[in-house]
Design an enzyme around this catalytic site. Sequence first.
Site, PDB file in Angstrom:
ATOM      1  CD  GLU A 257     -43.997 -38.613  27.157  1.00  0.00           C
ATOM      2  OE1 GLU A 257     -43.583 -38.508  25.988  1.00  0.00           O
ATOM      3  OE2 GLU A 257     -43.290 -39.084  28.063  1.00  0.00           O
ATOM      4  CG  HIS A 282     -60.829 -63.877  19.006  1.00  0.00           C
ATOM      5  ND1 HIS A 282     -61.812 -64.831  18.958  1.00  0.00           N
ATOM      6  CD2 HIS A 282     -60.669 -63.429  17.725  1.00  0.00           C
ATOM      7  CE1 HIS A 282     -62.212 -64.977  17.712  1.00  0.00           C
ATOM      8  NE2 HIS A 282     -61.538 -64.139  16.940  1.00  0.00           N
ATOM      9  CE  LYS A 395     -37.416 -37.762  33.028  1.00  0.00           C
ATOM     10  NZ  LYS A 395     -37.141 -36.721  32.036  1.00  0.00           N
TER      11      LYS A 395
HETATM   12  O1  PA5 Z   1     -41.569 -37.316  23.845  1.00  0.00           O
HETATM   13  C1  PA5 Z   1     -40.641 -37.099  24.590  1.00  0.00           C
HETATM   14  O2  PA5 Z   1     -39.992 -36.031  24.548  1.00  0.00           O
HETATM   15  C2  PA5 Z   1     -40.150 -38.133  25.587  1.00  0.00           C
HETATM   16  O3  PA5 Z   1     -41.055 -39.130  25.833  1.00  0.00           O
HETATM   17  C3  PA5 Z   1     -38.844 -38.742  25.113  1.00  0.00           C
HETATM   18  O4  PA5 Z   1     -39.032 -39.384  23.882  1.00  0.00           O
HETATM   19  C4  PA5 Z   1     -38.235 -39.718  26.112  1.00  0.00           C
HETATM   20  O5  PA5 Z   1     -38.294 -39.227  27.416  1.00  0.00           O
HETATM   21  C5  PA5 Z   1     -36.776 -39.994  25.760  1.00  0.00           C
HETATM   22  O6  PA5 Z   1     -36.066 -38.796  25.794  1.00  0.00           O
HETATM   23  P1  PA5 Z   1     -34.672 -38.576  25.102  1.00  0.00           P
HETATM   24  O7  PA5 Z   1     -34.834 -38.788  23.634  1.00  0.00           O
HETATM   25  O8  PA5 Z   1     -34.319 -37.174  25.431  1.00  0.00           O
HETATM   26  O9  PA5 Z   1     -33.713 -39.567  25.691  1.00  0.00           O
END
Ligand code: PA5
Length: 406
Positions: A257, A282, A395
């Site tokens: 990410e 493996h 989204k």
């Molecule tokens: O790293 C990030 O910001 C995202 O991947 C969040 O962890 C994920 O989308 C969950 O978001 P939130 O904690 O706002 O529910």
Amino acid sequence: MKLTFSKNLDYSQENDISSLINEFKEHKRYDFVRELKNEELLKSVKDVYKKYQHFKSFAQIGIGGSSLGPEMLISALAKNDVQFTFFNNIDADDTYSKLNKLNIRDTLFYVVSKSGGTAETMATFSIITNELLKSGVKEQDLKDHIVFATDPKESSLLKLGSELGITCLDIPPFVGGRYSVLTPVGTLPALFAGIDIELMLSSAYEYGINNFDSDDFKNTCRSVLSAYEDGINETVLMPYSSKLRDLSFWFVQLWAESLGKKKDGKRIGLTPVPSYGATDQHSQMQLFMEGPLNKLMLLIHVQNTENDFSLKNSFNHSRLKMLSEYSLKELMDAEFFGTLKALDEQGVPYINLSIESVNEKSLGQIIVYFELLTSITGLALGIDPFDQPGVEAGKIYSFEWLEKLK
Ligand code: PA5
């Protein structure tokens, strides 16, 4: 934590890693290190733990960074028999089976969302609330069964918490989801698991302050970047430890990410590959050894395990006698070092992180090492390692889809 680099890795390049590190120390995003020393935050988590420690079942509702880090801490370091459940997906069957295994009134539900509005988390939270009410808990008593963690300033969860009188722990504003494991997101479940969070936070802080400028750290950054320039765009994380298996999944989110981004219309990215030894010898190892030379292996060797087994036995069978002079840990070590030698022969680049054992100190250091590595790699590539714009369109289209169902 001791690092060794394979001979074919090039970290000799003079580049601006040192200045990036110095700049980052002034950056608000360095808060994932600074906040490790936030005594008030630590106290707030300990106070919540004291109030709810009678619960022997702990269920965390969250997704992405609001679940992967805590899952990693619990599987690596849990020391007691508190039951942990992670509602980390919206799979209806999975939710059903997890709920079925819980005594709902005897479970503390920890709802974690930095933004406070993530659809998956809110959906599960609404199911849980419903179940609690169905079990006879009164609306005004929900606060005895639920704790929230969210952004202290901008979050609809915060508003709901104050309406229902539910305790809200803070996730520091500049610490994003995937960098938040050592904030209340992970420290509250860690306390329930009997983990020494003070030791973990202090060793993580110490690493983040004192080792950030170290040659080992800078050489890691340089190796990753020069390998990337040479087309090595996949990063395998392979701890030789079952306890650290979930570390690989936590790393996947952090790396993917943060580092998969568009820059001036060009697509950039280092693809993380989760793995663990010896099991994946493996499974994926054939590919790592003889497949495309586009992978950097980050290996973790654990010097000592808490337990070991002698492979001596009373069977008079050659297959079982073969290993009888050794222990299970010696076999694991042999496989690890054997793999290193074979990787050398194949010219597959690797960095080996050697830790004494899986404990609070080593895990705290590893977490910050990877968080800093991700940040500096992203900044060196000229991208923002703290946002995730690429997930927004999906989204929006999901909500469009839902609208059509009305
Ligand atoms: O790293 C990030 O910001 C995202 O991947 C969040 O962890 C994920 O989308 C969950 O978001 P939130 O904690 O706002 O529910």
